[in-house]
Scaffold this motif. Structure first.
Motif, PDB file in Angstrom:
ATOM      1  N   ARG A  73     -38.386   2.797   7.040  1.00 46.89           N
ATOM      2  CA  ARG A  73     -38.642   1.899   5.915  1.00 46.89           C
ATOM      3  C   ARG A  73     -37.360   1.230   5.438  1.00 46.89           C
ATOM      4  N   VAL A  74     -36.231   1.859   5.676  1.00 44.64           N
ATOM      5  CA  VAL A  74     -34.941   1.345   5.190  1.00 44.64           C
ATOM      6  C   VAL A  74     -34.071   0.839   6.338  1.00 44.64           C
ATOM      7  N   ILE A  75     -34.028   1.600   7.425  1.00 42.27           N
ATOM      8  CA  ILE A  75     -33.131   1.285   8.536  1.00 42.27           C
ATOM      9  C   ILE A  75     -33.866   0.445   9.575  1.00 42.27           C
ATOM     10  N   VAL A  76     -33.326  -0.711   9.866  1.00 45.77           N
ATOM     11  CA  VAL A  76     -33.903  -1.606  10.872  1.00 45.77           C
ATOM     12  C   VAL A  76     -33.168  -1.397  12.189  1.00 45.77           C
ATOM     13  N   GLY A  77     -33.924  -1.139  13.249  1.00 43.62           N
ATOM     14  CA  GLY A  77     -33.306  -0.937  14.553  1.00 43.62           C
ATOM     15  C   GLY A  77     -32.530   0.366  14.603  1.00 43.62           C
ATOM     16  N   GLN A  78     -31.449   0.386  15.407  1.00 43.28           N
ATOM     17  CA  GLN A  78     -30.617   1.580  15.585  1.00 43.28           C
ATOM     18  C   GLN A  78     -31.483   2.804  15.919  1.00 43.28           C
ATOM     19  N   THR A  79     -32.510   2.590  16.744  1.00 39.70           N
ATOM     20  CA  THR A  79     -33.441   3.665  17.082  1.00 39.70           C
ATOM     21  C   THR A  79     -32.733   4.827  17.764  1.00 39.70           C
ATOM     22  N   GLU A  80     -31.858   4.503  18.707  1.00 40.97           N
ATOM     23  CA  GLU A  80     -31.142   5.556  19.427  1.00 40.97           C
ATOM     24  C   GLU A  80     -30.225   6.332  18.488  1.00 40.97           C
ATOM     25  N   ALA A  81     -29.544   5.628  17.588  1.00 46.26           N
ATOM     26  CA  ALA A  81     -28.661   6.296  16.634  1.00 46.26           C
ATOM     27  C   ALA A  81     -29.447   7.218  15.713  1.00 46.26           C
ATOM     28  N   GLN A  82     -30.605   6.748  15.238  1.00 45.46           N
ATOM     29  CA  GLN A  82     -31.440   7.592  14.388  1.00 45.46           C
ATOM     30  C   GLN A  82     -31.860   8.861  15.116  1.00 45.46           C
ATOM     31  N   GLU A  83     -32.280   8.709  16.372  1.00 45.28           N
ATOM     32  CA  GLU A  83     -32.722   9.864  17.154  1.00 45.28           C
ATOM     33  C   GLU A  83     -31.577  10.849  17.360  1.00 45.28           C
ATOM     34  N   GLN A  84     -30.403  10.345  17.671  1.00 44.65           N
ATOM     35  CA  GLN A  84     -29.274  11.233  17.928  1.00 44.65           C
ATOM     36  C   GLN A  84     -28.801  11.931  16.664  1.00 44.65           C
ATOM     37  N   LEU A  85     -28.880  11.257  15.527  1.00 40.20           N
ATOM     38  CA  LEU A  85     -28.540  11.912  14.265  1.00 40.20           C
ATOM     39  C   LEU A  85     -29.526  13.038  13.956  1.00 40.20           C
ATOM     40  N   LEU A  86     -30.793  12.800  14.234  1.00 43.93           N
ATOM     41  CA  LEU A  86     -31.803  13.846  14.012  1.00 43.93           C
ATOM     42  C   LEU A  86     -31.577  15.027  14.954  1.00 43.93           C
ATOM     43  N   ILE A  87     -31.161  14.752  16.194  1.00 45.41           N
ATOM     44  CA  ILE A  87     -30.851  15.840  17.127  1.00 45.41           C
ATOM     45  C   ILE A  87     -29.702  16.675  16.580  1.00 45.41           C
ATOM     46  N   SER A  88     -28.640  16.017  16.112  1.00 43.73           N
ATOM     47  CA  SER A  88     -27.509  16.735  15.519  1.00 43.73           C
ATOM     48  C   SER A  88     -27.964  17.594  14.358  1.00 43.73           C
ATOM     49  N   LEU A  89     -28.817  17.029  13.530  1.00 47.62           N
ATOM     50  CA  LEU A  89     -29.328  17.764  12.372  1.00 47.62           C
ATOM     51  C   LEU A  89     -30.093  19.007  12.807  1.00 47.62           C
ATOM     52  N   LEU A  90     -31.008  18.851  13.781  1.00 50.40           N
ATOM     53  CA  LEU A  90     -31.813  19.984  14.235  1.00 50.40           C
ATOM     54  C   LEU A  90     -30.951  21.066  14.882  1.00 50.40           C
ATOM     55  N   CYS A  91     -29.823  20.659  15.466  1.00 46.79           N
ATOM     56  CA  CYS A  91     -28.947  21.603  16.169  1.00 46.79           C
ATOM     57  C   CYS A  91     -27.823  22.135  15.280  1.00 46.79           C
ATOM     58  N   ARG A  92     -27.842  21.768  14.014  1.00 43.58           N
ATOM     59  CA  ARG A  92     -26.776  22.188  13.089  1.00 43.58           C
ATOM     60  C   ARG A  92     -25.402  21.723  13.583  1.00 43.58           C
ATOM     61  N   GLY A  93     -25.362  20.561  14.208  1.00 45.69           N
ATOM     62  CA  GLY A  93     -24.131  20.072  14.820  1.00 45.69           C
ATOM     63  C   GLY A  93     -23.539  18.893  14.074  1.00 45.69           C
ATOM     64  N   HIS A  94     -22.226  18.904  13.925  1.00 46.62           N
ATOM     65  CA  HIS A  94     -21.519  17.794  13.291  1.00 46.62           C
ATOM     66  C   HIS A  94     -21.429  16.627  14.266  1.00 46.62           C
ATOM     67  N   CYS A  95     -21.369  15.417  13.715  1.00 45.94           N
ATOM     68  CA  CYS A  95     -21.464  14.226  14.560  1.00 45.94           C
ATOM     69  C   CYS A  95     -20.344  13.246  14.228  1.00 45.94           C
ATOM     70  N   LEU A  96     -19.684  12.732  15.265  1.00 48.48           N
ATOM     71  CA  LEU A  96     -18.680  11.682  15.116  1.00 48.48           C
ATOM     72  C   LEU A  96     -19.335  10.350  15.481  1.00 48.48           C
ATOM     73  N   ILE A  97     -19.305   9.402  14.551  1.00 46.12           N
ATOM     74  CA  ILE A  97     -19.979   8.119  14.733  1.00 46.12           C
ATOM     75  C   ILE A  97     -18.925   7.029  14.890  1.00 46.12           C
ATOM     76  N   VAL A  98     -18.957   6.339  16.019  1.00 50.55           N
ATOM     77  CA  VAL A  98     -17.987   5.289  16.316  1.00 50.55           C
ATOM     78  C   VAL A  98     -18.706   3.948  16.285  1.00 50.55           C
ATOM     79  N   GLY A  99     -18.216   3.038  15.457  1.00 49.07           N
ATOM     80  CA  GLY A  99     -18.837   1.721  15.364  1.00 49.07           C
ATOM     81  C   GLY A  99     -18.033   0.815  14.463  1.00 49.07           C
ATOM     82  N   VAL A 100     -18.126  -0.485  14.694  1.00 50.94           N
ATOM     83  CA  VAL A 100     -17.394  -1.453  13.878  1.00 50.94           C
ATOM     84  C   VAL A 100     -17.996  -1.476  12.474  1.00 50.94           C
ATOM     85  N   PRO A 101     -17.240  -1.962  11.479  1.00 50.09           N
ATOM     86  CA  PRO A 101     -17.777  -2.031  10.118  1.00 50.09           C
ATOM     87  C   PRO A 101     -19.021  -2.917  10.032  1.00 50.09           C
TER      88      PRO A 101
END
Length: 334
Positions: free
Chosen positions: A31-59
């Motif tokens: 409802r809020v985030i447009v696109g970035q489907t792969e990023a959303q999925e990978q963040l959820l995977i990190s969350l489910l695995c109790r894993g910290h995530c490094l996100i690389v991307g331009v501003p």
């Protein structure tokens, strides 16, 4: 046999409930985030695995919005820490402050919590702060506790750190050493939106009102999802594929081919095998699969391996990147 059937039925019920919760989370994020489907999925995977995530991307790619929205949807306490060259460890973990009692007769030190005391931390531009301050955050990530003035305090559960880096601007930065990079479960790459996605972003964010998300879970519900993800079956053939993939990244391994021996200085360690297994299980849950498969391993290999493989000088000279090396390895994955 009856106990086994009951245990199987209990897990099936938990799995269905978890799948329903995951779909609700994804719907609210959408409802809020447009696109970035792969990023959303990978963040959820990190969350489910109790894993910290490094996100690389331009501003400007909505990294902060994505993470803050995820925290809101999950009902988690969220803090954002802007990393700057003058940030001190006490600005993260807290400090003891001398307090004067009423009347001024007595004084005592009282501990003031730092922003690290939250469920979900956004460490914005982590490479802009000196190594001493980076180490304070990384210690909290590893131990899930902080020690100030000899007193150890546990952090709240669930506890996750999503750190960001700008891949373009390197002046005045302090790159994370490889050993500290290895503490991150994933290295996630965020790319520019497509033309249609950007058009929708502009429409949604330049009007009188912007879409918002609602909480569909809480801390206890999030931790329940994490416990279910651990129980997703990992077949033996999938485990063996994970081990072969990890060992193939190491130039000294008998499973390494000439390409790896030519271009890789150091391969990934055992933590990569552990994280591949955990991530494959979590992705199977997100996809509604009854067990992890090699396809899930393929899907999570890049964010798990890209910051754990160190190319050598010849790779740099030939223009070979870690992405190229992982692509080569995945072609051989059975």
């Amino acid at each position: 046999m009856n106990d086994l059937n009951k245990s199987t039925q209990d897990f099936a019920a938990q799995w269905e409930q978890a799948r329903f919760s995951v779909e609700r989370v994804r719907k609210e994020l959408g409802r809020v985030i447009v696109g970035q489907t792969e990023a959303q999925e990978q963040l959820l995977i990190s969350l489910l695995c109790r894993g910290h995530c490094l996100i690389v991307g331009v501003p400007g790619l909505a990294k902060t919005l994505l993470i803050s929205t995820l925290a809101k949807v999950l009902g988690l306490k969220f803090n954002r820490i802007q990393f700057t060259p003058d940030l001190m460890p006490t600005d993260i973990v807290g400090s003891e402050i001398l307090q004067t009692a009423e009347g001024g007769s007595t004084r005592r030190f009282e501990y003031t919590h730092g922003p690290i005391f939250a469920n979900l931390i956004l460490a914005d531009e982590i490479n802009r702060t000196p190594p001493k301050t980076q180490a304070a955050l990384l210690e909290a990530m590893q131990e899930k506790q902080v020690t100030v003035a000899g007193v150890t305090r546990r952090l709240e559960e669930p506890f996750l750190v999503f750190a960001t880096q700008n891949p373009v601007e390197h002046e005045g930065t302090y790159p994370l050493p490889e050993a500290q990079l290895d503490r991150f479960f994933f290295e996630l790459r965020m790319n520019y939106p497509s033309l249609d996605e950007e058009a929708l972003v502009v429409r949604q964010t330049t009007g009188r009102s912007e879409p918002s998300a609602s909480a569909v879970l809480d801390a206890a519900g999030t931790m329940h999802l994490q416990s279910v993800a651990v129980e997703v079956p990992l077949p033996e053939n999938v485990l063996q594929s994970i081990l072969r993939l990890t060992h193939a990244t190491r130039p000294s391994s008998e499973l390494a081919d000439d390409y790896v021996k030519k271009y890789v200085e150091w391969g990934s360690g055992p933590r990569a095998s552990q994280n591949l297994a955990r991530a494959a299980r979590a992705l199977a849950l997100l996809r509604g699969q009854p067990s992890a498969s090699i396809e899930e391993v393929r899907a999570v290999a890049r964010p798990v391996l890209r910051h754990r493989i160190i190319p050598n000088y010849q790779a740099t000279g030939d223009g070979i990147t870690t992405e190229d090396i992982v692509t080569h390895l995945l072609k051989k994955l059975g």
